[in-house]
Scaffold this active site. Structure first.
Site, short mmCIF file in Angstrom:
data_model
loop_
_atom_site.label_atom_id
_atom_site.label_comp_id
_atom_site.label_asym_id
_atom_site.label_seq_id
_atom_site.Cartn_x
_atom_site.Cartn_y
_atom_site.Cartn_z
N HIS A 38 -41.02 -12.29 -48.27
CA HIS A 38 -42.13 -11.34 -48.16
C HIS A 38 -42.54 -11.13 -46.70
O HIS A 38 -42.71 -9.99 -46.27
CB HIS A 38 -43.33 -11.86 -48.96
CG HIS A 38 -44.55 -11.01 -48.78
ND1 HIS A 38 -44.65 -9.74 -49.29
CD2 HIS A 38 -45.69 -11.23 -48.09
CE1 HIS A 38 -45.81 -9.21 -48.93
NE2 HIS A 38 -46.47 -10.10 -48.19
N HIS A 74 -42.77 -7.74 -44.31
CA HIS A 74 -43.64 -7.33 -43.19
C HIS A 74 -42.83 -7.09 -41.92
O HIS A 74 -43.19 -6.22 -41.12
CB HIS A 74 -44.73 -8.37 -42.93
CG HIS A 74 -45.85 -8.30 -43.93
ND1 HIS A 74 -46.74 -7.26 -43.97
CD2 HIS A 74 -46.21 -9.15 -44.93
CE1 HIS A 74 -47.61 -7.46 -44.96
NE2 HIS A 74 -47.31 -8.61 -45.56
N GLU A 94 -49.31 -3.17 -47.47
CA GLU A 94 -48.70 -3.98 -48.53
C GLU A 94 -48.03 -3.13 -49.61
O GLU A 94 -46.98 -3.50 -50.12
CB GLU A 94 -49.73 -4.90 -49.20
CG GLU A 94 -50.28 -6.01 -48.32
CD GLU A 94 -49.29 -7.16 -48.10
OE1 GLU A 94 -48.17 -7.11 -48.61
OE2 GLU A 94 -49.68 -8.11 -47.38
N SER A 146 -40.41 -6.32 -50.62
CA SER A 146 -39.92 -7.69 -50.87
C SER A 146 -39.86 -8.03 -52.35
O SER A 146 -39.55 -9.16 -52.71
CB SER A 146 -40.80 -8.70 -50.13
OG SER A 146 -42.15 -8.60 -50.54
FE LIG Z 1 -48.26 -9.55 -47.22
#
Ligand SMILES: [Fe+2]
Length: 294
Positions: free
Chosen positions: A158, A163, A204, A223
């Site tokens: 993730h 990111h 996000e 992700s």
């Molecule tokens: Fe995050």
């Protein structure tokens, strides 16, 4: 010649680490010890220093290999062009877990951001605040190898892959910094919740492009092997701060409402205007309540 008998090696108890029942690996003693060692390394980290080297296991490397290869075709189909270009620049390995230090060095060259190791969940104010300093606090563990395509926790897949894809883009990286600066001015829990919600529905879970067939740039979507294939089934709205901060939300489910910008410039204008206006009254103005979840 010494007459002393050799001293036995001291027995160092393994640090304790627990995962909730039902989490992959919660009953795997070797994995829990490994996680404890990784968390301990982050506790000893000094601000500004390179992230500590982690001795990843063959299972960790196999897990990373499996998830990166599973995500690759989905990214080609569903990730925005900006994300795919940025990932080429970040050049993460696919056959082994990257060390956070090497990913951090590359990121710094690209956008000035760096990764700092986090031992666990970081308080919101701390997490967002350091974004203003171009620092992203990242875990260094990877999900249990028995569940390579799903993790209930934000792991390296993730943080570094998800990111990292936007932190490696100068334009996206600037949005992270703006959220960081906004969080530092938020002052109240309600205003911080508003910042957190808008971050959630942009960096996000954000989408870009035609609402009929948008592409993903949000780290949580990028992700998630499962959700990246299904996000277009969500109700997709235009960018709207008030709606973002009040829409019902369930962390255990795929998002039922997502927000898409037609173009990158629209996203930049939206985030820029919101973040610039954040102060201690933002939460009240937007109707955020103290008992509302973040
Ligand atoms: Fe995050």
């Amino acid at each position: 010649m010494s007459t002393h008998a050799p001293m036995p090696a001291p027995i160092v108890p393994a640090p304790a680490f627990e995962l909730p029942s039902g989490y992959p690996g919660h009953d795997d003693a070797a994995y829990l010890t490994h996680r404890a060692v990784i968390a301990e390394a982050a506790h000893g980290h000094l601000p500004g220093a390179e992230p500590p080297h982690i001795a990843y296991t063959p299972q960790d490397h196999a897990c990373w290999n499996q998830i990166t290869h599973a995500l690759a075709p989905l990214w080609r189909k569903y990730a925005t062009a900006e994300v795919r270009e940025a990932m080429e620049g970040l050049a993460l390995p696919t056959d082994r877990v990257p060390q956070l230090a090497e990913s951090s060095r590359r990121l710094r060259e690209l956008t000035g951001f760096s990764f700092a190791p986090a031992a666990g969940i970081v308080p919101l104010q701390d997490f967002y605040g350091t974004l203003a300093d171009s620092v992203f606090q990242s875990t260094q563990f990877i999900r249990h190898y028995a569940s390579p395509l799903f993790s209930p926790e934000p792991d390296m897949v993730h943080e570094v892959l998800g990111h990292g894809a936007t932190l490696a883009s100068p334009r996206f990286a600037d949005l992270y910094r703006q959220f960081g600066a906004a969080a530092r001015r938020a002052e109240t829990r309600e205003s911080l919740k508003a910042v957190s919600r808008v971050f959630w529905f942009t960096l996000e879970y954000g989408l870009l492009g035609d609402p009929g067939s948008p592409m993903a740039y949000g780290a949580s979507l990028l992700s998630s092997y499962g959700e990246l294939q299904q996000f277009r089934q969500a109700y997709i709205c235009p960018l709207d701060v008030r709606r973002m901060v009040t829409v019902p939300y369930d962390v255990t489910e795929y998002q039922s409402v997502l927000f898409a910008a037609y173009a990158f410039e629209e996203l930049e204008d939206f985030v820029g205007a919101f973040c610039a206006g954040v102060d201690g009254d933002t939460g009240d103005r937007l109707g955020v309540t103290a008992d509302q979840r973040w």
